[in-house]
Scaffold this motif. Structure first.
Motif, short mmCIF file in Angstrom:
data_model
loop_
_atom_site.label_atom_id
_atom_site.label_comp_id
_atom_site.label_asym_id
_atom_site.label_seq_id
_atom_site.Cartn_x
_atom_site.Cartn_y
_atom_site.Cartn_z
N LEU A 203 41.53 29.21 -11.32
CA LEU A 203 42.48 28.04 -11.45
C LEU A 203 41.97 26.77 -11.08
N TYR A 204 41.97 25.45 -12.38
CA TYR A 204 41.68 24.28 -12.00
C TYR A 204 43.00 23.73 -10.62
N GLU A 205 41.96 22.55 -9.78
CA GLU A 205 42.49 22.18 -9.11
C GLU A 205 43.06 20.90 -9.63
N TRP A 206 44.19 19.93 -9.54
CA TRP A 206 44.06 18.85 -9.92
C TRP A 206 43.68 17.80 -8.54
N SER A 207 43.14 16.77 -9.59
CA SER A 207 41.93 16.02 -8.53
C SER A 207 43.40 14.23 -9.05
N PHE A 208 43.25 13.91 -7.80
CA PHE A 208 44.04 12.45 -7.58
C PHE A 208 42.86 11.23 -6.64
N SER A 209 43.42 10.00 -7.12
CA SER A 209 42.79 9.02 -6.73
C SER A 209 43.55 7.51 -6.71
N ARG A 210 43.26 6.87 -5.43
CA ARG A 210 44.01 5.94 -5.47
C ARG A 210 43.33 4.65 -4.32
N ALA A 211 42.77 3.74 -4.88
CA ALA A 211 42.72 3.20 -3.91
C ALA A 211 41.47 3.45 -2.83
N GLU A 213 41.57 6.54 -2.62
CA GLU A 213 42.02 8.00 -1.41
C GLU A 213 41.23 8.43 -2.47
N GLU A 214 40.65 9.88 -2.23
CA GLU A 214 40.84 11.60 -3.44
C GLU A 214 41.43 12.42 -2.48
N ARG A 215 42.52 13.00 -3.95
CA ARG A 215 43.54 14.10 -4.03
C ARG A 215 42.62 15.43 -4.56
N ASP A 264 49.51 5.57 -10.67
CA ASP A 264 48.59 5.06 -10.06
C ASP A 264 47.75 6.03 -9.53
N TRP A 265 47.81 7.68 -9.77
CA TRP A 265 46.81 8.55 -9.04
C TRP A 265 45.96 8.64 -10.03
N SER A 266 45.95 8.59 -11.49
CA SER A 266 45.57 9.32 -12.51
C SER A 266 44.16 8.62 -12.33
N PRO A 267 43.14 9.51 -11.77
CA PRO A 267 41.33 8.89 -12.11
C PRO A 267 41.49 8.94 -13.65
N SER A 268 39.62 9.14 -13.27
CA SER A 268 39.45 8.66 -15.10
C SER A 268 38.41 10.02 -14.50
N PHE A 269 37.22 10.46 -15.93
CA PHE A 269 35.69 11.37 -15.85
C PHE A 269 35.38 11.04 -16.73
N GLU A 270 34.22 11.85 -16.63
CA GLU A 270 33.16 10.84 -17.62
C GLU A 270 33.18 11.82 -18.88
N GLY A 271 32.92 10.28 -19.69
CA GLY A 271 33.07 10.69 -20.94
C GLY A 271 32.67 12.11 -21.64
N LEU A 272 32.55 11.74 -23.16
CA LEU A 272 31.85 12.74 -24.20
C LEU A 272 30.37 12.12 -24.80
N PHE A 273 29.68 13.29 -25.10
CA PHE A 273 28.35 12.47 -25.51
C PHE A 273 27.88 12.99 -26.74
N LEU A 274 27.61 12.62 -27.51
CA LEU A 274 26.80 13.61 -28.66
C LEU A 274 25.25 14.29 -28.67
N TYR A 275 24.34 15.54 -28.63
CA TYR A 275 23.22 15.08 -28.08
C TYR A 275 22.86 16.31 -29.59
#
Length: 314
Positions: A203-211, A213-215, A264-275
């Motif tokens: 199961l995927y664990e939910w990631s958070f970050s703010r200032a 701090e990462e959870r 305010d805790w919502s992080p971003s992740f690397e986007g998408l690529f065409l290959y």
């Protein structure tokens, strides 16, 4: 046919058209002596004289005329085919086959495919959507779109969507009965729509970050899905809070079907690529598609970027 015979036969047609070694040599960008040598070698291989020549003139023999009658349509057909190929490289044409993840299809391809097809009416777009990484070359695709880790090491990867923010969402009727979470720890008191990429995946664990701090939290809930769209549907139906992508949840947030929490805790992740394989001789249709996607992609780069939660686990 021996290697080089086709070029020699084409040269013979040019000499027959010009009836001059000097004029034919200029058209073929070779010297007259080299062209004369080529014709002698061709005649020697065929065992037939094709040309009468003197120091002042050139004429075609009877055998040469018979050969020309067969050669001209074939040479014309080959020349036309090569011209068509050249035209395809200058003008997008033909079938463009793309393999994309569900996320890429919805957020990268769908927003531009109407404009792309209207701009390039001679292109037929074939889109196959799937989550399993595949060998796009072996399967006959021109390119794939998804997380960067889908691209083989020897492939070219072009960013077509910038880093994307996570959105934690729930339905108004869900929050009517429960106080919205204000910190990630508050999720322990909520039903969460859980995500499992594959039947045998954790199961995927939910990631958070703010200032800074990462959870990373393991959440609980009564619904488990393996598709981001179904996670949103479960949230809309009031079955719990979903951890999804801002781009996928946007229309439901605008319509009021979902409410966003923990922004305010919502992080971003690397986007998408065409290959795609290789830099040389990229089909014009693919080049035009890449250019259109690149122009539409997000340029902003958030400071907190996490691994794509919907990509395969490392």
């Amino acid at each position: 046919m021996r290697r080089g015979d086709l070029a020699d036969l084409a040269a013979f047609v040019t000499v027959a058209d010009q009836l001059s070694f000097r004029a034919a040599a200029a058209r073929l960008d070779v010297t007259p002596s080299a062209l004369s040598h080529t014709m002698r070698q061709l005649e020697s291989r065929l065992g037939v004289r094709l040309l009468h020549r003197t120091t002042r003139s050139v004429s075609v023999t009877d055998a040469g005329h018979r050969l020309l009658e067969r050669l001209r349509p074939a040479i014309s057909e080959i020349s036309g085919a090569l011209e068509d190929l050249g035209e395809e490289q200058r003008k997008p044409f033909g079938r463009l086959r793309i393999y994309a993840s569900h996320l890429a299809a919805a957020t990268v391809v769908a927003p531009v495919w109407g404009r792309f097809l209207s701009t390039y009416p001679d292109v037929h777009l074939e889109l196959l959507v799937g989550e399993a990484p595949i060998d796009i070359v072996a399967k006959g695709f021109d390119a794939g779109i998804g997380p960067k880790d889908r691209a083989a090491e020897d492939m070219i990867a072009v960013r077509v969507m910038g880093p994307m923010r996570v959105a934690v969402v729930g339905a108004p009727n869900y929050f009517a009965l429960r106080r919205p979470p204000r910190t990630p720890d508050d999720l322990a008191r909520h039903c969460c729509v859980q995500y499992r990429r594959a039947a045998d995946a954790p199961l995927y664990e939910w990631s958070f970050s703010r200032a800074g701090e990462e959870r990373r939290l393991a959440v609980d809930g009564r619904v488990i899905v393996n598709n981001p769209d179904m996670a949103i549907r479960a949230a809309i139906d009031g079955l719990g809070i979903a951890y999804t992508l801002e781009s996928l949840a946007e229309m439901f947030l605008r319509s009021g079907q979902l409410i966003r929490v923990l922004e305010d805790w919502s992080p971003s992740f690397e986007g998408l690529f065409l290959y795609y394989p290789g830099r040389r001789q990229v089909p014009a249709a693919l080049r035009a598609f890449i250019d259109m996607l690149s122009a539409a992609s997000t340029a902003a780069m958030p400071t907190q970027v996490l691994r794509n939660p919907f990509a395969k686990e490392a």
